[in-house]
Design a protein around this motif. Structure first.
Motif, mmCIF file in Angstrom:
data_model
loop_
_atom_site.group_PDB
_atom_site.id
_atom_site.type_symbol
_atom_site.label_atom_id
_atom_site.label_comp_id
_atom_site.label_asym_id
_atom_site.label_seq_id
_atom_site.Cartn_x
_atom_site.Cartn_y
_atom_site.Cartn_z
ATOM 1 N N ALA A 40 7.655 -9.149 17.609
ATOM 2 C CA ALA A 40 6.622 -8.305 18.208
ATOM 3 C C ALA A 40 5.247 -8.809 17.792
ATOM 4 N N ALA A 41 4.336 -8.774 18.722
ATOM 5 C CA ALA A 41 2.975 -9.203 18.426
ATOM 6 C C ALA A 41 2.325 -8.210 17.475
ATOM 7 N N PRO A 42 1.752 -8.679 16.362
ATOM 8 C CA PRO A 42 1.156 -7.752 15.412
ATOM 9 C C PRO A 42 -0.089 -7.095 15.999
ATOM 10 N N ILE A 43 -0.249 -5.819 15.706
ATOM 11 C CA ILE A 43 -1.439 -5.088 16.114
ATOM 12 C C ILE A 43 -2.345 -4.957 14.900
ATOM 13 N N ARG A 44 -3.526 -5.432 15.004
ATOM 14 C CA ARG A 44 -4.418 -5.484 13.856
ATOM 15 C C ARG A 44 -5.240 -4.210 13.740
ATOM 16 N N ASP A 45 -5.373 -3.759 12.505
ATOM 17 C CA ASP A 45 -6.240 -2.647 12.165
ATOM 18 C C ASP A 45 -7.360 -3.237 11.313
ATOM 19 N N PRO A 46 -8.576 -3.342 11.856
ATOM 20 C CA PRO A 46 -9.654 -4.014 11.125
ATOM 21 C C PRO A 46 -9.892 -3.436 9.734
ATOM 22 N N GLU A 47 -9.780 -2.104 9.579
ATOM 23 C CA GLU A 47 -10.005 -1.491 8.263
ATOM 24 C C GLU A 47 -8.886 -1.848 7.293
ATOM 25 N N LEU A 48 -7.654 -1.766 7.771
ATOM 26 C CA LEU A 48 -6.512 -2.074 6.921
ATOM 27 C C LEU A 48 -6.503 -3.546 6.538
ATOM 28 N N ASP A 49 -6.957 -4.398 7.448
ATOM 29 C CA ASP A 49 -6.965 -5.836 7.191
ATOM 30 C C ASP A 49 -7.936 -6.233 6.085
ATOM 31 N N LEU A 50 -8.843 -5.339 5.724
ATOM 32 C CA LEU A 50 -9.775 -5.616 4.632
ATOM 33 C C LEU A 50 -9.078 -5.621 3.276
ATOM 34 N N LEU A 51 -7.943 -4.958 3.179
ATOM 35 C CA LEU A 51 -7.247 -4.815 1.902
ATOM 36 C C LEU A 51 -6.294 -5.976 1.656
ATOM 37 N N THR A 52 -6.217 -6.395 0.408
ATOM 38 C CA THR A 52 -5.248 -7.413 0.027
ATOM 39 C C THR A 52 -3.861 -6.772 -0.059
ATOM 40 N N PRO A 53 -2.795 -7.586 -0.027
ATOM 41 C CA PRO A 53 -1.441 -7.025 -0.163
ATOM 42 C C PRO A 53 -1.280 -6.181 -1.430
ATOM 43 N N ARG A 54 -1.854 -6.631 -2.543
ATOM 44 C CA ARG A 54 -1.740 -5.865 -3.790
ATOM 45 C C ARG A 54 -2.505 -4.548 -3.701
ATOM 46 N N GLU A 55 -3.657 -4.576 -3.061
ATOM 47 C CA GLU A 55 -4.419 -3.326 -2.885
ATOM 48 C C GLU A 55 -3.637 -2.334 -2.027
ATOM 49 N N ARG A 56 -2.930 -2.829 -1.033
ATOM 50 C CA ARG A 56 -2.097 -1.943 -0.208
ATOM 51 C C ARG A 56 -0.960 -1.343 -1.035
ATOM 52 N N ASP A 57 -0.362 -2.160 -1.915
ATOM 53 C CA ASP A 57 0.709 -1.657 -2.773
ATOM 54 C C ASP A 57 0.205 -0.523 -3.665
ATOM 55 N N VAL A 58 -0.953 -0.741 -4.267
ATOM 56 C CA VAL A 58 -1.540 0.282 -5.137
ATOM 57 C C VAL A 58 -1.862 1.538 -4.340
ATOM 58 N N LEU A 59 -2.452 1.352 -3.167
ATOM 59 C CA LEU A 59 -2.833 2.487 -2.333
ATOM 60 C C LEU A 59 -1.603 3.283 -1.904
ATOM 61 N N ARG A 60 -0.540 2.594 -1.552
ATOM 62 C CA ARG A 60 0.687 3.266 -1.101
ATOM 63 C C ARG A 60 1.241 4.178 -2.206
ATOM 64 N N LEU A 61 1.276 3.670 -3.426
ATOM 65 C CA LEU A 61 1.791 4.470 -4.538
ATOM 66 C C LEU A 61 0.832 5.595 -4.902
ATOM 67 N N LEU A 62 -0.454 5.301 -4.830
ATOM 68 C CA LEU A 62 -1.454 6.338 -5.110
ATOM 69 C C LEU A 62 -1.306 7.501 -4.135
ATOM 70 N N ALA A 63 -1.107 7.179 -2.868
ATOM 71 C CA ALA A 63 -0.968 8.206 -1.839
ATOM 72 C C ALA A 63 0.309 9.012 -2.007
ATOM 73 N N ARG A 64 1.306 8.433 -2.668
ATOM 74 C CA ARG A 64 2.565 9.144 -2.919
ATOM 75 C C ARG A 64 2.484 10.047 -4.147
ATOM 76 N N GLY A 65 1.334 10.038 -4.812
ATOM 77 C CA GLY A 65 1.140 10.936 -5.944
ATOM 78 C C GLY A 65 1.358 10.319 -7.307
ATOM 79 N N TYR A 66 1.552 9.000 -7.371
ATOM 80 C CA TYR A 66 1.751 8.331 -8.651
ATOM 81 C C TYR A 66 0.459 8.361 -9.476
ATOM 82 N N ALA A 67 0.593 8.527 -10.780
ATOM 83 C CA ALA A 67 -0.538 8.390 -11.691
ATOM 84 C C ALA A 67 -0.815 6.905 -11.916
#
Length: 230
Positions: A159-186
């Motif tokens: 499938a052709a990737p759909i780009r989100d300009p805001e999300l694309d600003l984040l590095t893979p590691r920043e996305r990992d941190v954000l995902r856990l933060l949003a799940r309520g992790y300290a």
């Protein structure tokens, strides 16, 4: 279906779907209202707005069933209306109505929480039907737009990737941190999960806040949820 359920369904269907129009062109709003007036037995326009601030205030006042939402407006557009309204009025359903059929616009507004997306070439009858369908829980898209959504959310091979300009600003590691933060992790739990230091977690969170121009953990969690990162 029981007699009680049937009675409840009949009562729900006994009144028109209450609609609020959001578009910065007054002439277009007039035309949409006139088209929907032809379906007054099923759809009722209760209010309209031409800006984000007016939309937020009007939706809060009228509490419509469905908001017909323009994607592009000078003061923030449909995604901004969704961001400000959905946390306090989660029962209100949003249907994007736009001249744009660009994949980026479709995905951005769906990620923000819209239930469907139709273009302004739609007929009055079809628009009334689309309003009723999203009010009943369906997702509605103009024919070629559904593919964009499937490509973005189904993760189909090839499938052709759909780009989100805001999300694309984040590095893979920043996305990992954000995902856990949003799940309520300290922070300490995030550090343990990702095998990094608490200081590194803090650095990543600060970077994400700066890139997204958000100010706190609550806003980051909502931002991540809107983009299906959680």
């Amino acid at each position: 279906m029981s007699d009680q359920e049937a009675q409840g369904t009949a009562e729900t269907g006994s009144r028109p779907v209450r609609v609020f129009l959001v578009d910065d062109h007054a002439l277009f709003r007039t035309g949409v209202r006139a088209e929907l007036d032809h379906a007054a037995d099923t759809v009722q326009v209760v209010g309209e707005a031409g800006s984000v601030d007016e939309a937020v205030a009007g939706i809060g006042h009228y509490r419509p069933d469905v908001v017909l939402l323009d994607v592009h407006m000078p003061d923030g557009g449909g995604a901004e209306v969704l961001r400000r309204v959905r946390p306090t009025l989660p029962e209100v359903v949003f249907l994007a109505l736009s001249v744009s059929d660009a994949a980026e616009d479709v995905i951005a507004v769906i990620r923000a929480g819209a239930r469907g997306y139709v273009t302004k070439t739609i007929s009055g009858r079809e628009l009334a039907e689309a309003v009723c369908r999203v009010a009943e829980g369906d997702a509605v898209f103009s024919p070629r737009l559904a593919g964009f959504v499937l490509d973005a959310f189904a993760d189909r091979p090839g499938a052709a990737p759909i780009r989100d300009p805001e999300l694309d600003l984040l590095t893979p590691r920043e996305r990992d941190v954000l995902r856990l933060l949003a799940r309520g992790y300290a922070y300490k739990e995030i550090a343990s999960e990702l095998f990094i230091s608490v200081k590194t977690v803090e650095t990543h969170v600060s970077s994400v806040l700066r890139k997204t121009q958000l100010s706190n953990r609550y806003e980051l969690s909502r931002w991540a949820s809107d983009r299906r990162l959680v």
